[in-house]
Design a protein around this motif. Structure first.
Motif, short mmCIF file in Angstrom:
data_model
loop_
_atom_site.label_atom_id
_atom_site.label_comp_id
_atom_site.label_asym_id
_atom_site.label_seq_id
_atom_site.Cartn_x
_atom_site.Cartn_y
_atom_site.Cartn_z
N ALA A 285 0.83 -1.21 0.00
CA ALA A 285 0.00 0.00 0.00
C ALA A 285 0.87 1.26 0.00
CB ALA A 285 -0.93 -0.01 1.21
N GLU A 286 1.93 1.27 0.80
CA GLU A 286 2.84 2.42 0.83
C GLU A 286 3.57 2.58 -0.49
OE1 GLU A 286 5.42 2.09 4.17
OE2 GLU A 286 3.78 1.79 5.60
N TYR B 184 4.88 5.40 -5.56
CA TYR B 184 5.31 5.18 -6.95
C TYR B 184 4.08 5.00 -7.82
CZ TYR B 184 9.77 4.41 -4.62
OH TYR B 184 10.90 4.56 -3.84
N GLU B 185 3.73 6.08 -8.51
CA GLU B 185 2.49 6.07 -9.29
C GLU B 185 2.57 5.18 -10.53
OE1 GLU B 185 3.56 10.15 -11.77
OE2 GLU B 185 1.91 10.15 -10.33
N ASN B 186 3.81 4.89 -11.01
CA ASN B 186 3.96 4.04 -12.19
C ASN B 186 3.96 2.55 -11.84
OD1 ASN B 186 4.18 6.23 -14.00
ND2 ASN B 186 6.36 6.50 -13.48
N LEU B 187 3.83 2.21 -10.57
CA LEU B 187 3.86 0.82 -10.14
C LEU B 187 2.55 0.14 -10.50
CD1 LEU B 187 5.69 -1.21 -8.65
CD2 LEU B 187 4.55 -0.55 -6.53
N ALA C 111 14.35 2.27 -14.23
CA ALA C 111 15.61 2.00 -13.52
C ALA C 111 15.74 2.86 -12.28
CB ALA C 111 16.79 2.23 -14.46
N SER C 112 15.36 4.15 -12.42
CA SER C 112 15.46 5.07 -11.28
C SER C 112 14.50 4.67 -10.16
CB SER C 112 15.17 6.50 -11.75
OG SER C 112 15.17 7.39 -10.65
N ASP C 113 13.24 4.38 -10.55
CA ASP C 113 12.25 4.01 -9.52
C ASP C 113 12.58 2.67 -8.87
OD1 ASP C 113 10.91 6.33 -9.97
OD2 ASP C 113 9.28 5.45 -11.16
N THR C 114 13.12 1.74 -9.65
CA THR C 114 13.47 0.43 -9.08
C THR C 114 14.56 0.59 -8.04
OG1 THR C 114 12.89 -0.70 -11.15
CG2 THR C 114 14.34 -1.87 -9.62
N LYS C 115 15.58 1.45 -8.34
CA LYS C 115 16.65 1.67 -7.36
C LYS C 115 16.12 2.35 -6.10
CE LYS C 115 21.28 3.66 -6.88
NZ LYS C 115 21.00 4.20 -5.55
N LYS C 116 15.27 3.38 -6.30
CA LYS C 116 14.70 4.07 -5.14
C LYS C 116 13.85 3.12 -4.29
CE LYS C 116 14.47 8.73 -7.20
NZ LYS C 116 13.55 9.80 -7.62
N LEU C 117 13.05 2.30 -4.98
CA LEU C 117 12.19 1.35 -4.26
C LEU C 117 13.04 0.35 -3.47
CD1 LEU C 117 9.40 0.17 -3.65
CD2 LEU C 117 9.57 -1.16 -5.77
N ASN C 118 14.15 -0.09 -4.08
CA ASN C 118 15.04 -1.04 -3.40
C ASN C 118 15.65 -0.42 -2.15
OD1 ASN C 118 16.48 -3.38 -2.96
ND2 ASN C 118 18.11 -2.86 -4.40
N ASP C 119 16.14 0.82 -2.30
CA ASP C 119 16.74 1.50 -1.13
C ASP C 119 15.69 1.76 -0.05
OD1 ASP C 119 19.12 1.49 -2.49
OD2 ASP C 119 18.92 3.54 -3.26
N TRP C 120 14.48 2.14 -0.48
CA TRP C 120 13.43 2.43 0.50
C TRP C 120 13.03 1.16 1.27
CZ3 TRP C 120 8.18 0.74 0.19
CH2 TRP C 120 7.36 1.23 1.23
N LEU C 121 12.91 0.05 0.57
CA LEU C 121 12.52 -1.20 1.22
C LEU C 121 13.59 -1.67 2.22
CD1 LEU C 121 10.96 -3.21 -1.76
CD2 LEU C 121 9.76 -2.34 0.25
N LYS C 122 14.84 -1.54 1.88
CA LYS C 122 15.92 -1.92 2.80
C LYS C 122 15.86 -1.07 4.07
CE LYS C 122 19.22 -3.66 -0.63
NZ LYS C 122 20.55 -3.46 -1.24
N LEU C 123 15.61 0.23 3.88
CA LEU C 123 15.53 1.13 5.03
C LEU C 123 14.25 0.89 5.83
CD1 LEU C 123 16.78 3.57 6.54
CD2 LEU C 123 15.46 5.07 5.03
N ARG C 124 13.16 0.73 5.11
CA ARG C 124 11.85 0.56 5.77
C ARG C 124 11.78 -0.74 6.57
NH1 ARG C 124 7.75 -0.71 7.88
NH2 ARG C 124 5.60 -0.16 7.33
#
Length: 486
Positions: free
Chosen positions: A415-416, A421-424, A460-473
Protein backbone atom coordinates in the motif's frame (compact mmCIF):
# COMPACT_ATOMS: atom_id res chain seq x y z
CA UNK A 1 22.11 -135.28 26.12
CA UNK A 2 19.22 -134.62 28.50
CA UNK A 3 21.01 -131.58 29.89
CA UNK A 4 21.23 -130.05 26.44
CA UNK A 5 17.52 -130.65 25.81
CA UNK A 6 16.60 -129.04 29.09
CA UNK A 7 18.70 -126.03 28.26
CA UNK A 8 17.10 -125.68 24.84
CA UNK A 9 13.58 -125.72 26.32
CA UNK A 10 14.30 -122.80 28.74
CA UNK A 11 12.38 -119.57 27.68
CA UNK A 12 13.96 -116.24 28.68
CA UNK A 13 11.55 -114.12 30.82
CA UNK A 14 13.76 -111.11 31.73
CA UNK A 15 12.39 -108.89 28.91
CA UNK A 16 8.74 -109.37 29.94
CA UNK A 17 9.52 -108.63 33.57
CA UNK A 18 11.35 -105.38 32.73
CA UNK A 19 8.47 -104.23 30.46
CA UNK A 20 5.95 -104.80 33.22
CA UNK A 21 8.12 -102.88 35.65
CA UNK A 22 8.32 -99.88 33.25
CA UNK A 23 4.54 -99.96 32.80
CA UNK A 24 3.99 -100.06 36.57
CA UNK A 25 6.42 -97.17 37.06
CA UNK A 26 4.66 -95.10 34.39
CA UNK A 27 1.26 -95.76 35.93
CA UNK A 28 2.65 -94.83 39.32
CA UNK A 29 4.01 -91.57 37.86
CA UNK A 30 0.61 -90.73 36.37
CA UNK A 31 -1.13 -91.42 39.66
CA UNK A 32 1.39 -89.27 41.55
CA UNK A 33 1.01 -86.42 39.05
CA UNK A 34 -2.77 -86.66 39.19
CA UNK A 35 -2.72 -86.60 42.97
CA UNK A 36 -0.32 -83.65 43.01
CA UNK A 37 -2.43 -81.61 40.57
CA UNK A 38 -5.59 -82.50 42.48
CA UNK A 39 -4.11 -81.24 45.73
CA UNK A 40 -2.68 -78.20 43.96
CA UNK A 41 -5.83 -77.08 42.14
CA UNK A 42 -8.70 -78.49 44.19
CA UNK A 43 -10.54 -75.77 46.11
CA UNK A 44 -13.47 -77.83 47.40
CA UNK A 45 -11.75 -79.33 50.45
CA UNK A 46 -10.80 -75.96 51.92
CA UNK A 47 -14.12 -74.22 51.22
CA UNK A 48 -16.44 -73.02 53.95
CA UNK A 49 -19.76 -72.91 52.11
CA UNK A 50 -21.91 -71.60 54.95
CA UNK A 51 -19.48 -68.86 55.95
CA UNK A 52 -19.00 -67.81 52.31
CA UNK A 53 -22.74 -67.55 51.74
CA UNK A 54 -23.26 -65.57 54.94
CA UNK A 55 -20.41 -63.12 54.18
CA UNK A 56 -21.65 -62.42 50.64
CA UNK A 57 -25.26 -61.90 51.80
CA UNK A 58 -24.05 -59.64 54.64
CA UNK A 59 -22.42 -57.28 52.10
CA UNK A 60 -25.58 -56.83 50.02
CA UNK A 61 -27.55 -54.31 52.15
CA UNK A 62 -27.04 -50.65 51.30
CA UNK A 63 -27.90 -48.30 54.13
CA UNK A 64 -26.35 -46.29 56.95
CA UNK A 65 -22.59 -46.64 57.03
CA UNK A 66 -22.41 -48.30 53.59
CA UNK A 67 -24.16 -45.41 51.86
CA UNK A 68 -21.78 -42.83 53.33
CA UNK A 69 -18.76 -44.97 52.47
CA UNK A 70 -20.02 -45.12 48.88
CA UNK A 71 -20.52 -41.35 48.69
CA UNK A 72 -17.03 -40.72 50.06
CA UNK A 73 -15.47 -43.19 47.64
CA UNK A 74 -17.27 -41.49 44.72
CA UNK A 75 -15.92 -38.07 45.69
CA UNK A 76 -12.41 -39.47 46.14
CA UNK A 77 -12.53 -41.23 42.75
CA UNK A 78 -13.92 -38.10 41.05
CA UNK A 79 -11.14 -35.92 42.47
CA UNK A 80 -8.54 -38.51 41.49
CA UNK A 81 -9.86 -38.76 37.94
CA UNK A 82 -10.03 -34.97 37.64
CA UNK A 83 -6.46 -34.58 38.95
CA UNK A 84 -5.26 -37.53 36.83
CA UNK A 85 -3.95 -39.21 39.99
CA UNK A 86 -3.77 -43.00 39.78
CA UNK A 87 -2.97 -43.32 43.49
CA UNK A 88 -6.12 -41.44 44.54
CA UNK A 89 -8.28 -43.50 42.16
CA UNK A 90 -6.86 -46.72 43.65
CA UNK A 91 -7.72 -45.47 47.13
CA UNK A 92 -11.33 -44.91 46.07
CA UNK A 93 -11.54 -48.43 44.64
CA UNK A 94 -10.39 -49.98 47.91
CA UNK A 95 -13.18 -48.47 50.02
CA UNK A 96 -15.98 -48.81 47.47
CA UNK A 97 -18.80 -51.17 48.60
CA UNK A 98 -20.11 -51.78 45.08
CA UNK A 99 -18.80 -55.34 44.91
CA UNK A 100 -21.27 -56.66 47.51
CA UNK A 101 -24.51 -56.62 45.48
CA UNK A 102 -22.73 -57.97 42.39
CA UNK A 103 -21.49 -61.02 44.28
CA UNK A 104 -24.97 -61.33 45.74
CA UNK A 105 -26.49 -61.52 42.25
CA UNK A 106 -24.02 -64.22 41.17
CA UNK A 107 -24.60 -66.24 44.35
CA UNK A 108 -28.39 -66.01 44.16
CA UNK A 109 -28.41 -67.11 40.51
CA UNK A 110 -26.16 -70.07 41.33
CA UNK A 111 -28.26 -71.34 44.24
CA UNK A 112 -31.60 -70.11 42.82
CA UNK A 113 -32.30 -67.84 45.78
CA UNK A 114 -34.90 -65.47 44.32
CA UNK A 115 -35.24 -63.38 47.50
CA UNK A 116 -31.49 -62.72 47.62
CA UNK A 117 -31.49 -61.90 43.90
CA UNK A 118 -34.28 -59.37 44.40
CA UNK A 119 -32.43 -57.66 47.28
CA UNK A 120 -29.17 -57.63 45.34
CA UNK A 121 -30.76 -56.04 42.26
CA UNK A 122 -32.52 -53.38 44.37
CA UNK A 123 -29.39 -52.40 46.29
CA UNK A 124 -27.26 -52.53 43.16
CA UNK A 125 -29.63 -50.18 41.33
CA UNK A 126 -29.65 -47.70 44.22
CA UNK A 127 -25.84 -47.78 44.40
CA UNK A 128 -25.44 -47.11 40.67
CA UNK A 129 -27.94 -44.24 40.61
CA UNK A 130 -26.44 -42.62 43.72
CA UNK A 131 -22.92 -42.98 42.31
CA UNK A 132 -23.78 -41.39 38.96
CA UNK A 133 -25.74 -38.52 40.55
CA UNK A 134 -22.95 -37.75 43.03
CA UNK A 135 -20.28 -37.80 40.30
CA UNK A 136 -22.49 -35.65 38.04
CA UNK A 137 -22.94 -33.00 40.74
CA UNK A 138 -19.23 -32.96 41.49
CA UNK A 139 -18.14 -32.44 37.88
CA UNK A 140 -21.02 -30.08 37.10
CA UNK A 141 -20.20 -27.61 39.87
CA UNK A 142 -16.42 -28.16 40.10
CA UNK A 143 -14.70 -25.44 38.02
CA UNK A 144 -11.96 -27.71 36.59
CA UNK A 145 -13.27 -30.09 33.94
CA UNK A 146 -10.07 -31.28 32.25
CA UNK A 147 -10.35 -34.48 30.22
CA UNK A 148 -7.53 -36.36 31.90
CA UNK A 149 -6.06 -39.61 30.63
CA UNK A 150 -7.55 -41.41 33.65
CA UNK A 151 -11.03 -40.32 32.54
CA UNK A 152 -10.54 -41.05 28.85
CA UNK A 153 -9.17 -44.53 29.66
CA UNK A 154 -12.66 -45.52 30.88
CA UNK A 155 -14.56 -44.48 27.74
CA UNK A 156 -13.48 -47.17 25.23
CA UNK A 157 -13.86 -50.69 26.66
CA UNK A 158 -12.85 -53.76 24.65
CA UNK A 159 -12.46 -57.52 24.99
CA UNK A 160 -9.54 -57.09 27.40
CA UNK A 161 -11.89 -55.51 29.92
CA UNK A 162 -14.08 -58.60 29.67
CA UNK A 163 -11.11 -60.83 30.51
CA UNK A 164 -10.06 -58.60 33.42
CA UNK A 165 -13.55 -58.61 34.89
CA UNK A 166 -14.04 -62.37 34.46
CA UNK A 167 -10.73 -63.53 35.90
CA UNK A 168 -10.86 -60.85 38.58
CA UNK A 169 -14.28 -62.11 39.58
CA UNK A 170 -12.96 -65.69 39.69
CA UNK A 171 -10.11 -64.66 41.98
CA UNK A 172 -12.47 -62.72 44.24
CA UNK A 173 -15.02 -65.51 44.71
CA UNK A 174 -12.35 -68.16 45.22
CA UNK A 175 -10.74 -65.96 47.88
CA UNK A 176 -14.10 -65.38 49.59
CA UNK A 177 -14.84 -69.13 49.59
CA UNK A 178 -11.56 -70.05 51.28
CA UNK A 179 -11.52 -70.72 54.99
CA UNK A 180 -9.79 -67.62 56.30
CA UNK A 181 -10.43 -65.06 53.56
CA UNK A 182 -7.39 -63.73 51.71
CA UNK A 183 -7.88 -59.98 52.18
CA UNK A 184 -5.01 -58.97 49.88
CA UNK A 185 -6.64 -60.83 46.99
CA UNK A 186 -9.94 -59.05 47.58
CA UNK A 187 -8.19 -55.67 47.60
CA UNK A 188 -6.29 -56.56 44.44
CA UNK A 189 -9.47 -57.57 42.62
CA UNK A 190 -11.15 -54.34 43.72
CA UNK A 191 -8.36 -52.43 41.99
CA UNK A 192 -8.22 -54.62 38.88
CA UNK A 193 -11.93 -54.68 38.10
CA UNK A 194 -12.30 -50.93 38.78
CA UNK A 195 -16.04 -50.56 39.32
CA UNK A 196 -15.99 -47.05 40.76
CA UNK A 197 -14.02 -45.04 38.12
CA UNK A 198 -16.36 -45.95 35.22
CA UNK A 199 -19.38 -44.71 37.18
CA UNK A 200 -17.58 -41.45 37.95
CA UNK A 201 -16.75 -41.12 34.26
CA UNK A 202 -20.44 -41.55 33.45
CA UNK A 203 -21.18 -38.59 35.73
CA UNK A 204 -18.37 -36.62 34.06
CA UNK A 205 -19.73 -37.30 30.57
CA UNK A 206 -23.22 -36.20 31.60
CA UNK A 207 -21.86 -33.07 33.32
CA UNK A 208 -20.00 -31.85 30.22
CA UNK A 209 -22.72 -32.99 27.81
CA UNK A 210 -20.54 -35.63 26.13
CA UNK A 211 -22.89 -38.61 25.95
CA UNK A 212 -20.40 -40.78 24.07
CA UNK A 213 -18.13 -40.66 27.14
CA UNK A 214 -21.05 -41.53 29.39
CA UNK A 215 -22.12 -44.42 27.15
CA UNK A 216 -18.60 -45.86 26.88
CA UNK A 217 -18.02 -45.67 30.63
CA UNK A 218 -21.41 -47.21 31.44
CA UNK A 219 -20.69 -50.00 28.97
CA UNK A 220 -17.38 -50.69 30.75
CA UNK A 221 -19.17 -50.78 34.10
CA UNK A 222 -21.78 -53.15 32.67
CA UNK A 223 -19.03 -55.46 31.38
CA UNK A 224 -17.36 -55.52 34.80
CA UNK A 225 -20.66 -56.14 36.58
CA UNK A 226 -21.88 -58.98 34.35
CA UNK A 227 -18.61 -60.87 34.22
CA UNK A 228 -17.89 -60.57 37.93
CA UNK A 229 -21.39 -61.92 38.51
CA UNK A 230 -20.85 -64.66 35.93
CA UNK A 231 -17.57 -65.70 37.54
CA UNK A 232 -19.33 -65.85 40.90
CA UNK A 233 -22.09 -67.98 39.41
CA UNK A 234 -19.62 -70.48 37.91
CA UNK A 235 -17.48 -70.84 41.04
CA UNK A 236 -20.47 -71.30 43.32
CA UNK A 237 -21.83 -73.98 40.98
CA UNK A 238 -18.41 -75.65 40.78
CA UNK A 239 -18.17 -75.78 44.56
CA UNK A 240 -21.64 -77.33 44.63
CA UNK A 241 -23.26 -74.98 47.08
CA UNK A 242 -26.62 -76.37 48.20
CA UNK A 243 -29.58 -75.16 46.17
CA UNK A 244 -32.53 -73.39 47.75
CA UNK A 245 -35.25 -76.03 48.05
CA UNK A 246 -38.27 -74.10 46.90
CA UNK A 247 -36.87 -73.53 43.38
CA UNK A 248 -37.42 -76.32 40.85
CA UNK A 249 -34.77 -77.62 38.45
CA UNK A 250 -36.48 -76.17 35.37
CA UNK A 251 -36.21 -72.64 36.71
CA UNK A 252 -32.57 -73.29 37.67
CA UNK A 253 -31.72 -74.30 34.10
CA UNK A 254 -33.58 -71.28 32.73
CA UNK A 255 -31.61 -68.86 34.93
CA UNK A 256 -28.31 -70.49 33.93
CA UNK A 257 -29.19 -70.13 30.24
CA UNK A 258 -30.15 -66.48 30.69
CA UNK A 259 -26.80 -65.77 32.37
CA UNK A 260 -24.92 -67.41 29.49
CA UNK A 261 -26.90 -65.53 26.84
CA UNK A 262 -26.33 -62.18 28.57
CA UNK A 263 -22.59 -62.84 28.77
CA UNK A 264 -22.43 -63.67 25.05
CA UNK A 265 -24.44 -60.55 24.17
CA UNK A 266 -21.99 -58.40 26.12
CA UNK A 267 -18.96 -60.06 24.52
CA UNK A 268 -20.11 -59.53 20.92
CA UNK A 269 -19.89 -55.70 20.84
CA UNK A 270 -16.79 -55.85 23.06
CA UNK A 271 -15.14 -58.12 20.47
CA UNK A 272 -15.82 -55.56 17.74
CA UNK A 273 -14.33 -52.87 19.96
CA UNK A 274 -11.28 -55.05 20.56
CA UNK A 275 -10.86 -55.56 16.80
CA UNK A 276 -11.04 -51.82 16.22
CA UNK A 277 -8.50 -51.21 19.00
CA UNK A 278 -6.20 -53.81 17.42
CA UNK A 279 -6.47 -52.15 13.99
CA UNK A 280 -5.77 -48.75 15.54
CA UNK A 281 -2.70 -50.13 17.30
CA UNK A 282 -1.38 -51.67 14.06
CA UNK A 283 -2.02 -48.37 12.24
CA UNK A 284 -0.09 -46.37 14.83
CA UNK A 285 2.75 -48.89 14.68
CA UNK A 286 3.08 -48.59 10.88
CA UNK A 287 2.66 -44.80 11.07
CA UNK A 288 5.42 -44.53 13.66
CA UNK A 289 7.71 -46.72 11.57
CA UNK A 290 6.94 -44.66 8.44
CA UNK A 291 7.75 -41.40 10.21
CA UNK A 292 10.96 -42.79 11.72
CA UNK A 293 12.19 -44.22 8.40
CA UNK A 294 10.99 -41.64 5.86
CA UNK A 295 10.15 -38.32 7.54
CA UNK A 296 12.60 -37.90 10.41
CA UNK A 297 15.78 -38.42 8.27
CA UNK A 298 14.81 -35.56 5.92
CA UNK A 299 17.38 -32.74 6.16
CA UNK A 300 16.64 -29.05 5.65
CA UNK A 301 19.20 -26.73 4.11
CA UNK A 302 18.08 -23.77 6.20
CA UNK A 303 16.13 -23.21 9.43
CA UNK A 304 13.23 -25.57 8.83
CA UNK A 305 12.67 -28.50 11.16
CA UNK A 306 10.24 -31.35 11.72
CA UNK A 307 8.18 -31.23 14.95
CA UNK A 308 7.74 -34.89 15.79
CA UNK A 309 5.88 -34.08 19.04
CA UNK A 310 3.10 -32.28 17.12
CA UNK A 311 2.53 -35.10 14.65
CA UNK A 312 -1.00 -36.49 14.89
CA UNK A 313 -2.27 -39.91 13.80
CA UNK A 314 -6.05 -40.16 13.45
CA UNK A 315 -7.77 -43.52 13.12
CA UNK A 316 -11.55 -43.47 13.39
CA UNK A 317 -13.81 -46.39 12.48
CA UNK A 318 -15.66 -45.66 9.24
CA UNK A 319 -13.27 -42.92 8.12
CA UNK A 320 -10.00 -42.92 6.23
CA UNK A 321 -7.05 -42.60 8.62
CA UNK A 322 -4.91 -39.48 8.49
CA UNK A 323 -1.36 -38.51 9.40
CA UNK A 324 -0.61 -34.82 9.96
CA UNK A 325 3.05 -33.75 9.91
CA UNK A 326 4.09 -30.37 11.29
CA UNK A 327 7.14 -28.45 10.08
CA UNK A 328 8.26 -25.06 11.36
CA UNK A 329 10.57 -22.42 9.92
CA UNK A 330 10.94 -20.33 6.76
CA UNK A 331 12.10 -23.25 4.64
CA UNK A 332 9.34 -25.48 3.29
CA UNK A 333 9.32 -29.07 2.11
CA UNK A 334 9.14 -29.24 -1.73
CA UNK A 335 5.96 -30.65 -3.26
CA UNK A 336 7.85 -33.44 -5.02
CA UNK A 337 9.23 -34.66 -1.67
CA UNK A 338 5.72 -34.69 -0.15
CA UNK A 339 4.46 -36.63 -3.18
CA UNK A 340 7.26 -39.16 -2.69
CA UNK A 341 6.29 -39.61 0.97
CA UNK A 342 2.67 -40.17 -0.02
CA UNK A 343 3.73 -42.83 -2.52
CA UNK A 344 6.00 -44.54 0.03
CA UNK A 345 3.09 -44.91 2.47
CA UNK A 346 1.75 -47.70 0.26
CA UNK A 347 4.71 -49.84 1.32
CA UNK A 348 3.18 -50.05 4.81
CA UNK A 349 0.13 -52.37 4.96
CA UNK A 350 -1.95 -50.25 7.35
CA UNK A 351 -1.20 -46.92 5.59
CA UNK A 352 -2.46 -47.73 2.08
CA UNK A 353 -5.62 -45.61 2.36
CA UNK A 354 -4.15 -43.01 4.71
CA UNK A 355 -4.28 -39.30 3.95
CA UNK A 356 -1.00 -37.44 4.39
CA UNK A 357 -1.34 -33.81 5.47
CA UNK A 358 1.69 -31.52 5.83
CA UNK A 359 1.45 -28.33 7.90
CA UNK A 360 4.37 -26.00 7.24
CA UNK A 361 5.58 -22.70 8.65
CA UNK A 362 3.96 -19.89 6.68
CA UNK A 363 5.80 -16.89 8.12
CA UNK A 364 2.93 -16.00 10.43
CA UNK A 365 4.11 -15.25 13.96
CA UNK A 366 0.76 -16.19 15.43
CA UNK A 367 0.94 -19.69 13.97
CA UNK A 368 4.54 -20.08 15.11
CA UNK A 369 3.56 -19.09 18.63
CA UNK A 370 0.72 -21.61 18.53
CA UNK A 371 3.10 -24.40 17.59
CA UNK A 372 5.57 -23.38 20.27
CA UNK A 373 2.79 -23.39 22.86
CA UNK A 374 1.67 -26.87 21.76
CA UNK A 375 5.25 -28.09 21.81
CA UNK A 376 5.68 -26.87 25.36
CA UNK A 377 2.44 -28.50 26.47
CA UNK A 378 3.50 -31.82 24.98
CA UNK A 379 6.92 -31.63 26.61
CA UNK A 380 6.18 -30.14 30.02
CA UNK A 381 5.52 -33.49 31.69
CA UNK A 382 8.98 -34.65 30.62
CA UNK A 383 10.75 -31.67 32.14
CA UNK A 384 12.44 -32.28 35.46
CA UNK A 385 12.10 -28.90 37.17
CA UNK A 386 11.09 -25.27 36.72
CA UNK A 387 14.57 -24.16 35.67
CA UNK A 388 14.53 -26.63 32.81
CA UNK A 389 11.07 -25.44 31.80
CA UNK A 390 12.30 -21.84 31.69
CA UNK A 391 15.35 -22.88 29.68
CA UNK A 392 13.25 -24.66 27.07
CA UNK A 393 10.80 -21.76 26.81
CA UNK A 394 13.57 -19.19 26.44
CA UNK A 395 15.17 -21.19 23.64
CA UNK A 396 11.92 -21.56 21.73
CA UNK A 397 10.94 -17.91 22.26
CA UNK A 398 14.31 -16.80 20.90
CA UNK A 399 13.59 -18.74 17.73
CA UNK A 400 10.16 -17.13 17.46
CA UNK A 401 11.66 -13.66 18.03
CA UNK A 402 14.14 -14.29 15.25
CA UNK A 403 11.34 -15.35 12.93
CA UNK A 404 9.28 -12.31 13.95
CA UNK A 405 12.12 -9.94 13.09
CA UNK A 406 12.19 -11.37 9.57
CA UNK A 407 8.46 -11.00 8.91
CA UNK A 408 7.45 -8.87 5.94
CA UNK A 409 4.20 -6.90 6.45
CA UNK A 410 3.46 -7.22 2.74
CA UNK A 411 0.00 -5.66 2.80
CA UNK A 412 1.29 -2.47 4.43
CA UNK A 413 4.42 -2.33 2.26
CA UNK A 414 2.47 -2.75 -0.99
CA UNK A 415 0.00 0.00 0.00
CA UNK A 416 2.84 2.42 0.83
CA UNK A 417 4.71 1.55 -2.36
CA UNK A 418 1.62 2.19 -4.49
CA UNK A 419 1.25 5.62 -2.89
CA UNK A 420 4.88 6.59 -3.42
CA UNK A 421 5.31 5.18 -6.95
CA UNK A 422 2.49 6.07 -9.29
CA UNK A 423 3.96 4.04 -12.19
CA UNK A 424 3.86 0.82 -10.14
CA UNK A 425 1.44 -1.67 -11.71
CA UNK A 426 1.82 -4.78 -9.49
CA UNK A 427 4.05 -6.11 -6.76
CA UNK A 428 4.92 -9.59 -5.50
CA UNK A 429 7.02 -11.04 -2.72
CA UNK A 430 8.73 -14.36 -1.98
CA UNK A 431 11.76 -15.87 -0.25
CA UNK A 432 14.59 -17.35 -2.30
CA UNK A 433 17.06 -19.80 -0.79
CA UNK A 434 20.55 -19.54 -2.28
CA UNK A 435 23.96 -20.94 -1.49
CA UNK A 436 27.58 -20.35 -2.46
CA UNK A 437 28.28 -23.93 -1.31
CA UNK A 438 29.74 -22.60 1.92
CA UNK A 439 26.54 -21.39 3.54
CA UNK A 440 22.82 -21.21 2.84
CA UNK A 441 21.06 -17.84 2.83
CA UNK A 442 17.40 -16.81 2.65
CA UNK A 443 16.84 -13.66 0.54
CA UNK A 444 13.58 -11.63 0.43
CA UNK A 445 12.74 -10.87 -3.23
CA UNK A 446 10.24 -8.22 -4.38
CA UNK A 447 9.08 -8.54 -7.97
CA UNK A 448 7.53 -5.39 -9.44
CA UNK A 449 5.83 -4.60 -12.72
CA UNK A 450 5.66 -1.07 -14.04
CA UNK A 451 2.90 0.44 -16.15
CA UNK A 452 3.25 0.12 -19.92
CA UNK A 453 4.76 3.15 -21.54
CA UNK A 454 7.00 4.03 -18.63
CA UNK A 455 10.43 5.08 -19.87
CA UNK A 456 13.27 2.69 -19.21
CA UNK A 457 15.27 5.40 -17.46
CA UNK A 458 12.32 6.07 -15.16
CA UNK A 459 11.94 2.33 -14.48
CA UNK A 460 15.61 2.00 -13.52
CA UNK A 461 15.46 5.07 -11.28
CA UNK A 462 12.25 4.01 -9.52
CA UNK A 463 13.47 0.43 -9.08
CA UNK A 464 16.65 1.67 -7.36
CA UNK A 465 14.70 4.07 -5.14
CA UNK A 466 12.19 1.35 -4.26
CA UNK A 467 15.04 -1.04 -3.40
CA UNK A 468 16.74 1.50 -1.13
CA UNK A 469 13.43 2.43 0.50
CA UNK A 470 12.52 -1.20 1.22
CA UNK A 471 15.92 -1.92 2.80
CA UNK A 472 15.53 1.13 5.03
CA UNK A 473 11.85 0.56 5.77
CA UNK A 474 12.26 -3.12 6.67
CA UNK A 475 15.77 -2.81 8.13
CA UNK A 476 17.02 -5.68 6.01
CA UNK A 477 20.02 -5.18 3.74
CA UNK A 478 19.38 -8.50 1.96
CA UNK A 479 16.21 -7.30 0.23
CA UNK A 480 16.32 -7.28 -3.56
CA UNK A 481 13.92 -5.71 -6.04
CA UNK A 482 13.57 -7.25 -9.49
CA UNK A 483 11.42 -6.35 -12.45
CA UNK A 484 8.90 -9.08 -13.13
CA UNK A 485 9.23 -10.81 -16.48
CA UNK A 486 6.28 -10.39 -18.90
Amino acid sequence: MSENLNQDNITPTGGDDSGKEVKRDFQGLLESTKKFLSELLDIRNNTDQEATKESIIADIPFKGHTSWILICSIFIASVGLNANSTAVVIGAMLISPLMGPILGMGLSLAINDIDTLRRSLKNFGVMVVLSVITAFLFFYFFPLKDQSSELLARTEPDIRDVLIAFFGGLALVIARAKKGTIASVIFGVAIATALMPPLCTVGFGLAIGNFSYAYGAMYLFTINTIFIGLATFLVIRLLRFPMVRYVNSQRRRLIARIASVVAILVMIPASFTFYNALQKSLFRKDAGQFIAEKIAPYKFQGEGRFLDNLTTMEYDKGQDPKIELVFMGNETVPDNVIATWAAQMKDYPKLKNTELKVVQGNNEVQDQMKYISELYESKKNELLNKDEQIKVLEGELMKVSKLASQQIPFQEISAEAKTNYENLSSMGFSYTISTDFNKVDTIPIFEVKWKEGTKSSQVASDTKKLNDWLKLRLKNAKIQVKEASN
